[in-house]
Write an enzyme that holds these catalytic residues in place. Sequence first.
Site, short mmCIF file in Angstrom:
data_model
loop_
_atom_site.label_atom_id
_atom_site.label_comp_id
_atom_site.label_asym_id
_atom_site.label_seq_id
_atom_site.Cartn_x
_atom_site.Cartn_y
_atom_site.Cartn_z
N GLY A 1 0.93 -0.98 -0.03
CA GLY A 1 0.07 -0.03 -0.04
C GLY A 1 0.81 1.15 0.06
N THR B 1 -6.33 -2.92 -1.91
CA THR B 1 -6.34 -1.69 -2.27
C THR B 1 -4.75 -1.13 -2.72
OG1 THR B 1 -6.03 -0.93 -0.11
CG2 THR B 1 -8.21 -0.94 -0.68
N TYR C 1 -14.43 1.66 9.75
CA TYR C 1 -12.86 1.99 9.78
C TYR C 1 -12.48 2.52 11.14
CZ TYR C 1 -8.37 4.06 8.70
OH TYR C 1 -7.00 4.27 8.62
N THR D 1 -1.42 11.43 6.14
CA THR D 1 -0.16 11.45 5.45
C THR D 1 -0.25 11.51 4.01
OG1 THR D 1 0.52 10.14 7.31
CG2 THR D 1 1.88 9.72 5.18
N ARG E 1 -8.98 10.66 -1.40
CA ARG E 1 -8.10 11.55 -0.30
C ARG E 1 -7.86 12.95 -0.90
NH1 ARG E 1 -4.90 7.21 3.18
NH2 ARG E 1 -4.53 6.06 1.29
#
Length: 320
Positions: A16, A41, A154, A184, A195
């Site tokens: 990832g 993912t 989550y 991040t 994101r």
Amino acid sequence: MSGHIWSRALITGGAGFVGSHLCARLLDAGTDVVCLDNLATGSRANVADLEPRPGFRFVRGDATDPEVLAGLPGRFDLVLHFACPASPVDYLRLPLETLDVGSTGTRLALERARADDARFVLASTSEVYGDPLEHPQREDYWGNVNPVGPRSVYDESKRFAEALVTAHRGAHGTDAAIVRIFNTYGPRMRTGDGRAVPTFVTQALDGMPLTVAGDGGQTRSLCYVDDTVDGVLALAASAETGPVNIGGDDEITMLELARRIIALTGSASRVRHVGRPVDDPARRRPDTRLARERLGWTPQIGWADGLERTVGWFSRSAAA
Ligand code: NAD
């Protein structure tokens, strides 16, 4: 790195975004790395540069499968449990898988660490604070999470994982720690993962409107991935159990972030306001005093530098 060299590390979720940077950093420091990932993912391309290196091994497998975890040959002295869909787009698409990897996956990774007498670090998240009522968020804040809201798969998965780490340490003395990572950003984020940074950068490079949720007044504190990796490894090398916050100190509104990215890319794009997701936290900033005092960690890479590196990577990937 933090002065500590492990001989052999297992990184779940190593293909990832953050995991692939951890794999690279550990390999560079002389640690052999087994990257376990089911590619839910992540992507093999994230570790393509590492695959020819002798100390690296990619294993395609699920961290929730007991035979996979227990069956990895050899002994590890470090286990970093990073497997978990992490962006809202991903965990809303994979709700049950997200809960499974936080519960069964964390339990199995802890058991492997215990069997090998390895140091263990759980990648937890600022999302355990939910939509926080305290600001900035300190590790002793218990959070404000809606257990049946859309983000709960989550948030609660990570909260349960934290409880598992704590219980394992208490019951078996497992040398396990928790890092709470705040937002991040950096190279190898996925376009389309929803994101803010990859979304805005891709939109700016494509000359499309930058889609800012709501009025864009909500804040995040972003941390460049190299700094996050430093923090995770500093915790791994220490005797601390955490939870320890790792994140950037510079709080920025999403509107300001969009404007900075437009300026940096020299794009003609404009901002377009779109609906705000349910339970989207209004403010987010870590109190990082613990990481500074106990781990000697401070973020080193400022905004201009971090965003420039990220934009550079996205432009090169688009051109490739
Ligand atoms: P990512 O989606 O890029 O990486 C997660 C990786 O885990 C992927 O490669 C995925 O394929 C793998 N994975 C998922 N389920 C798996 C399973 N059952 N078995 C094996 N592999 C599995 O996300 P990321 O941003 O790199 O996040 C990595 C970790 O750090 C996650 O645990 C996340 O919760 C945590 N974290 C990240 C951030 C951030 O800002 N990126 C913030 C807080 C916490």
